[in-house]
Design a protein around this motif. Structure first.
Motif, PDB file in Angstrom:
ATOM      1  N   ASP A  58       0.871  -1.182   0.000  1.00 31.11           N
ATOM      2  CA  ASP A  58       0.000   0.000   0.000  1.00 31.11           C
ATOM      3  C   ASP A  58       0.903   1.226   0.000  1.00 31.11           C
ATOM      4  O   ASP A  58       1.521   1.547   1.020  1.00 31.11           O
ATOM      5  N   PRO A  59       1.012   1.931  -1.145  1.00 32.54           N
ATOM      6  CA  PRO A  59       1.916   3.078  -1.208  1.00 32.54           C
ATOM      7  C   PRO A  59       1.481   4.243  -0.320  1.00 32.54           C
ATOM      8  O   PRO A  59       2.334   4.987   0.184  1.00 32.54           O
ATOM      9  N   ALA A  60       0.187   4.414  -0.091  1.00 28.80           N
ATOM     10  CA  ALA A  60      -0.289   5.522   0.754  1.00 28.80           C
ATOM     11  C   ALA A  60       0.115   5.309   2.208  1.00 28.80           C
ATOM     12  O   ALA A  60       0.476   6.255   2.911  1.00 28.80           O
ATOM     13  N   ARG A  61       0.065   4.076   2.669  1.00 30.21           N
ATOM     14  CA  ARG A  61       0.403   3.779   4.065  1.00 30.21           C
ATOM     15  C   ARG A  61       1.830   3.251   4.232  1.00 30.21           C
ATOM     16  O   ARG A  61       2.276   3.026   5.351  1.00 30.21           O
ATOM     17  N   LYS A  62       2.518   3.019   3.097  1.00 25.00           N
ATOM     18  CA  LYS A  62       3.881   2.473   3.109  1.00 25.00           C
ATOM     19  C   LYS A  62       3.947   1.180   3.927  1.00 25.00           C
ATOM     20  O   LYS A  62       4.834   0.986   4.751  1.00 25.00           O
ATOM     21  N   GLU A 138       0.248  -3.231  -6.043  1.00 31.56           N
ATOM     22  CA  GLU A 138      -0.113  -2.151  -5.125  1.00 31.56           C
ATOM     23  C   GLU A 138      -1.592  -2.290  -4.798  1.00 31.56           C
ATOM     24  O   GLU A 138      -2.409  -2.573  -5.671  1.00 31.56           O
ATOM     25  N   ILE A 139      -1.912  -2.096  -3.518  1.00 31.39           N
ATOM     26  CA  ILE A 139      -3.290  -2.221  -3.048  1.00 31.39           C
ATOM     27  C   ILE A 139      -3.621  -1.060  -2.127  1.00 31.39           C
ATOM     28  O   ILE A 139      -2.736  -0.313  -1.697  1.00 31.39           O
ATOM     29  N   GLU A 162      -0.801  -6.412   8.642  1.00 30.24           N
ATOM     30  CA  GLU A 162      -0.352  -5.214   7.934  1.00 30.24           C
ATOM     31  C   GLU A 162       0.860  -4.694   8.689  1.00 30.24           C
ATOM     32  O   GLU A 162       0.785  -4.431   9.887  1.00 30.24           O
ATOM     33  N   VAL A 163       1.990  -4.578   7.997  1.00 32.21           N
ATOM     34  CA  VAL A 163       3.238  -4.179   8.631  1.00 32.21           C
ATOM     35  C   VAL A 163       3.863  -3.049   7.821  1.00 32.21           C
ATOM     36  O   VAL A 163       3.971  -3.172   6.594  1.00 32.21           O
ATOM     37  N   PRO A 164       4.273  -1.953   8.471  1.00 26.70           N
ATOM     38  CA  PRO A 164       5.006  -0.932   7.721  1.00 26.70           C
ATOM     39  C   PRO A 164       6.219  -1.555   7.039  1.00 26.70           C
ATOM     40  O   PRO A 164       6.910  -2.405   7.633  1.00 26.70           O
ATOM     41  N   LEU A 165       6.483  -1.170   5.796  1.00 33.15           N
ATOM     42  CA  LEU A 165       7.602  -1.752   5.054  1.00 33.15           C
ATOM     43  C   LEU A 165       8.901  -1.626   5.836  1.00 33.15           C
ATOM     44  O   LEU A 165       9.681  -2.575   5.907  1.00 33.15           O
ATOM     45  N   LYS A 192      12.780  -0.563  -4.622  1.00 34.39           N
ATOM     46  CA  LYS A 192      11.800   0.148  -5.466  1.00 34.39           C
ATOM     47  C   LYS A 192      11.194   1.357  -4.758  1.00 34.39           C
ATOM     48  O   LYS A 192      11.098   2.436  -5.323  1.00 34.39           O
ATOM     49  N   TYR A 193      10.768   1.182  -3.512  1.00 33.52           N
ATOM     50  CA  TYR A 193      10.021   2.216  -2.812  1.00 33.52           C
ATOM     51  C   TYR A 193      10.840   2.986  -1.786  1.00 33.52           C
ATOM     52  O   TYR A 193      10.433   4.059  -1.338  1.00 33.52           O
ATOM     53  N   GLY A 194      11.944   2.413  -1.342  1.00 32.79           N
ATOM     54  CA  GLY A 194      12.718   3.029  -0.271  1.00 32.79           C
ATOM     55  C   GLY A 194      12.041   2.820   1.065  1.00 32.79           C
ATOM     56  O   GLY A 194      10.962   2.252   1.172  1.00 32.79           O
TER      57      GLY A 194
END
Length: 195
Positions: A58-62, A138-139, A162-165, A192-194
């Motif tokens: 989830d890119p919004a929540r990283k 991505e979700i 759900e775990v922060p990256l 990819k996302y950092g």
């Protein structure tokens, strides 16, 4: 580094030792050696089919969606056996993309319409035939369509996390994440996302 041409491998004998969920075989093979001779080897091979795995991000929540489930072989190594992993499953006759879309829904409750293919990898090629296809999608974690948790008739008892990256990546160094495919996908995600 120049890759040498492939050297011929001949399967001389194949014997089934056991066949149910897994197919355990003893193969005798002969191959050309680096020095130009021939060598004969006998190996036990475990085959249960190919698989696919996916990183749901989830890119919004990283954050990433991971699952925790019992894996008995780690218990034999003295671990508690409850591994944190990316969703995954056997192809069961499907192509890798169809299989991982099915598995993501069964295990996590997230319906994905598409996934990006990343690569294939052999996870333990010394004894396993299993080739795993890796995907990412991505979700929006707030839009889960199903219950997830796995299929009861298959004995699955899956916890959805759900775990922060950043936290998931740090769990590799602490040993809280010890699954090879999950480590590979988390490393890919950080590139990819950092963090």
């Amino acid at each position: 580094m120049d890759a040498k041409p492939s050297r011929k491998v001949d399967i001389l004998t194949s014997e089934t030792l056991y066949k149910r969920f897994v197919h355990l075989q003893r193969l005798t093979v002969e191959h050309e050696t680096l020095k130009g001779g021939r060598q004969t080897l006998s190996r036990e091979i475990h085959d249960h089919g190919n698989a696919a795995t996916i990183l749901l991000y989830d890119p919004a929540r990283k954050s990433v969606i991971l699952v925790r489930q019992l894996r008995v072989p780690p218990v034999l190594n003295g671990d508690d056996g409850w591994l944190i992993e990316t969703p995954a499953g056997l192809l069961d006759g499907d192509d890798p993309l169809s299989a991982i879309i099915r598995e993501a829904m069964e295990e996590t409750g997230y319906r994905i319409d598409r996934a990006d293919y990343l690569y294939d990898a052999y996870m333990s090629p010394g004894t396993l035939t299993e080739r795993v296809s890796f995907f990412a999608a991505e979700i929006d974690v707030t839009k889960r369509q199903g219950e997830g948790g796995g299929l009861e008739e298959e004995g699955e008892d899956i916890e959805i996390l759900e775990v922060p990256l950043k936290d998931a990546f740090e769990m590799i160094a602490t040993g809280k994440i010890a699954d090879g495919k999950t480590i590979m996908l988390l490393q890919w995600a950080v590139m990819k996302y950092g963090l």
